[in-house]
Design a protein around this motif. Structure first.
Motif, PDB file in Angstrom:
ATOM      1  N   PHE A  91       0.896  -1.178   0.000  1.00 10.09           N
ATOM      2  CA  PHE A  91       0.000   0.000   0.000  1.00 10.09           C
ATOM      3  C   PHE A  91       0.925   1.216   0.000  1.00 10.09           C
ATOM      4  N   SER A  92       0.376   2.386  -0.372  1.00 10.19           N
ATOM      5  CA  SER A  92       1.213   3.589  -0.385  1.00 10.19           C
ATOM      6  C   SER A  92       1.465   4.073   1.040  1.00 10.19           C
ATOM      7  N   GLN A  93       0.409   4.086   1.852  1.00 12.16           N
ATOM      8  CA  GLN A  93       0.547   4.585   3.221  1.00 12.16           C
ATOM      9  C   GLN A  93      -0.468   3.912   4.134  1.00 12.16           C
ATOM     10  N   PHE A  94      -0.034   3.605   5.328  1.00 15.93           N
ATOM     11  CA  PHE A  94      -0.902   3.012   6.355  1.00 15.93           C
ATOM     12  C   PHE A  94      -0.854   3.961   7.552  1.00 15.93           C
ATOM     13  N   VAL A  95      -2.003   4.544   7.885  1.00 15.74           N
ATOM     14  CA  VAL A  95      -2.045   5.535   8.964  1.00 15.74           C
ATOM     15  C   VAL A  95      -2.835   4.981  10.145  1.00 15.74           C
ATOM     16  N   GLU A  96      -2.261   5.066  11.322  1.00 16.77           N
ATOM     17  CA  GLU A  96      -2.981   4.658  12.531  1.00 16.77           C
ATOM     18  C   GLU A  96      -3.261   5.886  13.390  1.00 16.77           C
ATOM     19  N   VAL A  97      -4.493   5.996  13.869  1.00 22.71           N
ATOM     20  CA  VAL A  97      -4.883   7.141  14.701  1.00 22.71           C
ATOM     21  C   VAL A  97      -5.442   6.612  16.024  1.00 22.71           C
ATOM     22  N   ASP A  98      -5.015   7.216  17.105  1.00 22.26           N
ATOM     23  CA  ASP A  98      -5.586   6.866  18.422  1.00 22.26           C
ATOM     24  C   ASP A  98      -5.218   7.986  19.384  1.00 22.26           C
ATOM     25  N   PHE A  99      -5.619   7.848  20.630  1.00 19.93           N
ATOM     26  CA  PHE A  99      -5.210   8.814  21.646  1.00 19.93           C
ATOM     27  C   PHE A  99      -3.674   8.781  21.797  1.00 19.93           C
ATOM     28  N   LYS A 100      -3.123   9.919  22.212  1.00 22.14           N
ATOM     29  CA  LYS A 100      -1.672  10.063  22.341  1.00 22.14           C
ATOM     30  C   LYS A 100      -1.045   8.942  23.185  1.00 22.14           C
ATOM     31  N   GLU A 101      -1.700   8.648  24.313  1.00 20.16           N
ATOM     32  CA  GLU A 101      -1.166   7.632  25.229  1.00 20.16           C
ATOM     33  C   GLU A 101      -0.980   6.280  24.523  1.00 20.16           C
ATOM     34  N   LYS A 120       9.611  -0.135  18.972  1.00 16.65           N
ATOM     35  CA  LYS A 120      11.035   0.165  19.069  1.00 16.65           C
ATOM     36  C   LYS A 120      11.792  -0.955  19.790  1.00 16.65           C
ATOM     37  N   ARG A 121      11.129  -1.565  20.774  1.00 18.65           N
ATOM     38  CA  ARG A 121      11.787  -2.585  21.610  1.00 18.65           C
ATOM     39  C   ARG A 121      11.883  -3.956  20.956  1.00 18.65           C
ATOM     40  N   HIS A 122      11.066  -4.188  19.882  1.00 17.21           N
ATOM     41  CA  HIS A 122      11.016  -5.544  19.315  1.00 17.21           C
ATOM     42  C   HIS A 122      11.402  -5.537  17.848  1.00 17.21           C
ATOM     43  N   ARG A 123      12.508  -6.174  17.557  1.00 17.89           N
ATOM     44  CA  ARG A 123      13.047  -6.141  16.186  1.00 17.89           C
ATOM     45  C   ARG A 123      12.105  -6.640  15.107  1.00 17.89           C
ATOM     46  N   PRO A 124      11.383  -7.754  15.336  1.00 13.73           N
ATOM     47  CA  PRO A 124      10.484  -8.230  14.271  1.00 13.73           C
ATOM     48  C   PRO A 124       9.458  -7.170  13.856  1.00 13.73           C
ATOM     49  N   LEU A 125       9.061  -6.317  14.803  1.00 20.37           N
ATOM     50  CA  LEU A 125       8.119  -5.238  14.479  1.00 20.37           C
ATOM     51  C   LEU A 125       8.861  -4.091  13.797  1.00 20.37           C
ATOM     52  N   HIS A 126       9.978  -3.752  14.389  1.00 23.39           N
ATOM     53  CA  HIS A 126      10.776  -2.619  13.929  1.00 23.39           C
ATOM     54  C   HIS A 126      11.282  -2.850  12.501  1.00 23.39           C
ATOM     55  N   ASP A 127      11.757  -4.075  12.244  1.00 25.13           N
ATOM     56  CA  ASP A 127      12.356  -4.381  10.928  1.00 25.13           C
ATOM     57  C   ASP A 127      11.341  -4.288   9.799  1.00 25.13           C
ATOM     58  N   LEU A 128      10.065  -4.608  10.124  1.00 19.75           N
ATOM     59  CA  LEU A 128       9.038  -4.586   9.059  1.00 19.75           C
ATOM     60  C   LEU A 128       8.491  -3.179   8.825  1.00 19.75           C
ATOM     61  N   GLN A 129       8.666  -2.305   9.820  1.00 20.71           N
ATOM     62  CA  GLN A 129       8.055  -0.978   9.724  1.00 20.71           C
ATOM     63  C   GLN A 129       8.836  -0.090   8.753  1.00 20.71           C
ATOM     64  N   GLY A 130       8.126   0.466   7.771  1.00 24.20           N
ATOM     65  CA  GLY A 130       8.807   1.273   6.766  1.00 24.20           C
ATOM     66  C   GLY A 130       8.263   2.686   6.681  1.00 24.20           C
ATOM     67  N   ASP A 131       8.675   3.391   5.615  1.00 24.91           N
ATOM     68  CA  ASP A 131       8.221   4.775   5.401  1.00 24.91           C
ATOM     69  C   ASP A 131       6.728   4.843   5.085  1.00 24.91           C
ATOM     70  N   ASP A 132       6.151   3.693   4.790  1.00 23.34           N
ATOM     71  CA  ASP A 132       4.719   3.663   4.456  1.00 23.34           C
ATOM     72  C   ASP A 132       3.841   3.667   5.719  1.00 23.34           C
ATOM     73  N   TYR A 133       4.469   3.765   6.910  1.00 24.22           N
ATOM     74  CA  TYR A 133       3.697   3.727   8.169  1.00 24.22           C
ATOM     75  C   TYR A 133       3.684   5.097   8.844  1.00 24.22           C
ATOM     76  N   THR A 134       2.500   5.548   9.229  1.00 23.68           N
ATOM     77  CA  THR A 134       2.365   6.812   9.959  1.00 23.68           C
ATOM     78  C   THR A 134       1.477   6.575  11.172  1.00 23.68           C
ATOM     79  N   ALA A 135       1.936   7.029  12.330  1.00 30.68           N
ATOM     80  CA  ALA A 135       1.072   6.953  13.517  1.00 30.68           C
ATOM     81  C   ALA A 135       0.790   8.379  13.954  1.00 30.68           C
TER      82      ALA A 135
END
Ligand code: SAM
Length: 297
Positions: free
Chosen positions: A96-106, A116-131
């Motif tokens: 997909f071009s972009q995947f945006v997640e929205v929620d409360f700041k907390e 950030k703490r878990h490599r399998p998550l971190h390694d897959l996360q790319g520029d196409d992700y926005t929180a």
């Protein structure tokens, strides 16, 4: 209902998903990073089957949507919580071009810390992700979400999985209408409890209220048809809604047989009754004539 009680519902969803994944309902190698190790509570078979139906529906709809547009599309997950769909799609090779997640700041900050703490998550996360953190009840929610999307004219899949029910109906009406304008070629996929009118529905609302959890949105949708009309009344051109009994039947038969063998369920009547209090809705606006109507449930 306080914002912290609303945020707590994310832990309930994550814990229930982790429990069902551990029992083989579906595969999700990422959910364990987000769920609390202290959450050892048992969940009912009915709850696990309900989560299975909801997760299966959202995943297959997202894959079908991204395939149709060969990755030139956006996904916007409103009230994303600790949902792992982004990582499951990446692991599946879905683009997909972009995947945006929205929620409360907390929630957004906590999720970012876990990634950030878990490599399998971190390694897959790319520029196409926005929180992004934003209160979806705020007047400028849709405009802010649009501003965070690089190309809002692309076909966009907007998702709300058990989110609108925590919003006052006026706020969700404004959000849906503003999102339809902000994303003129979009399809909305929604999962919510509905139908608090019968005695079971009233008991469900009463039990949640006793735990401090109110559902301000539930009374706006006494039936499946009323729920899909909320989208049509808020600027979406076509809307279809099915209750969870119907959504379960849309899942391939061999997959349903596999699920039914996992854990024995005696209370079939109760399962059917509970399923009639949840619904999956799809609605679209299609300024670019992208054929979104073919993706409705
Ligand atoms: N969609 C996720 C899932 O299915 O796993 C989380 C579901 S959880 C029941 C509801 C989520 O919606 C929570 O993460 C909560 O913080 C978020 N939410 C509810 N109301 C919101 C609002 N007004 N603004 C931002 N997020 C909201």
């Amino acid at each position: 209902m306080s914002d912290s009680t609303i945020i707590e519902t994310n832990s309930d969803a994550t814990g229930a998903k982790r429990y069902a994944v551990d029992r083989g309902y579906w595969s999700d190698p990422f959910i364990r990073y987000f769920s609390s190790r202290l959450d050892k509570g048992r969940r009912t078979v009915i709850l696990s089957r309900r989560y299975f139906t909801r997760v299966h529906t959202f995943f297959t709809q997202a894959v079908a949507f991204c395939s149709k547009f060969q990755g030139k599309c956006n996904i916007v997950s409103l009230g994303a919580g600790f949902d792992t769909l982004y990582w499951r799609l990446k692991a599946n090779g879905t683009t997909f071009s972009q995947f945006v997640e929205v929620d409360f700041k907390e929630v957004i900050l906590h999720k970012a810390e876990i990634v950030k703490r878990h490599r399998p998550l971190h390694d897959l996360q790319g520029d196409d992700y926005t929180a992004m953190s934003h209160d979806l009840r705020a007047e400028d929610a849709a405009a802010s979400i649009r501003a965070a999307v690089t190309d809002p004219s692309l076909p966009t899949l907007i998702m709300t999985e058990c989110v609108l029910v925590y919003m006052p109906p006026n706020d969700s009406h404004r959000l849906i209408a503003a999102m339809a304008e902000a994303f003129p070629t979009s399809i909305w996929l929604d999962y919510e409890p509905i139908n608090a009118t019968d005695s079971f529905g009233q008991m469900m609302v009463h039990n949640l209220k006793a735990r401090g959890c109110e559902l301000p949105g539930i009374h706006a949708s006494p039936t499946v048809a009323a729920h899909s009309r909320r989208f049509e009344d808020s600027g979406y051109e076509h809307a279809t809604a099915v209750d969870l009994n119907h959504a379960y039947q849309l899942i391939p038969a061999d997959e349903r047989r596999r699920i039914q063998r996992l854990e024995f369920l005696d209370e079939l009547e109760e399962w059917t009754l509970i399923n009639s209090h949840y619904c999956c809705t799809t609605a679209c606006v299609d300024a670019a004539n992208a054929g979104l109507q073919h993706l409705l449930l």
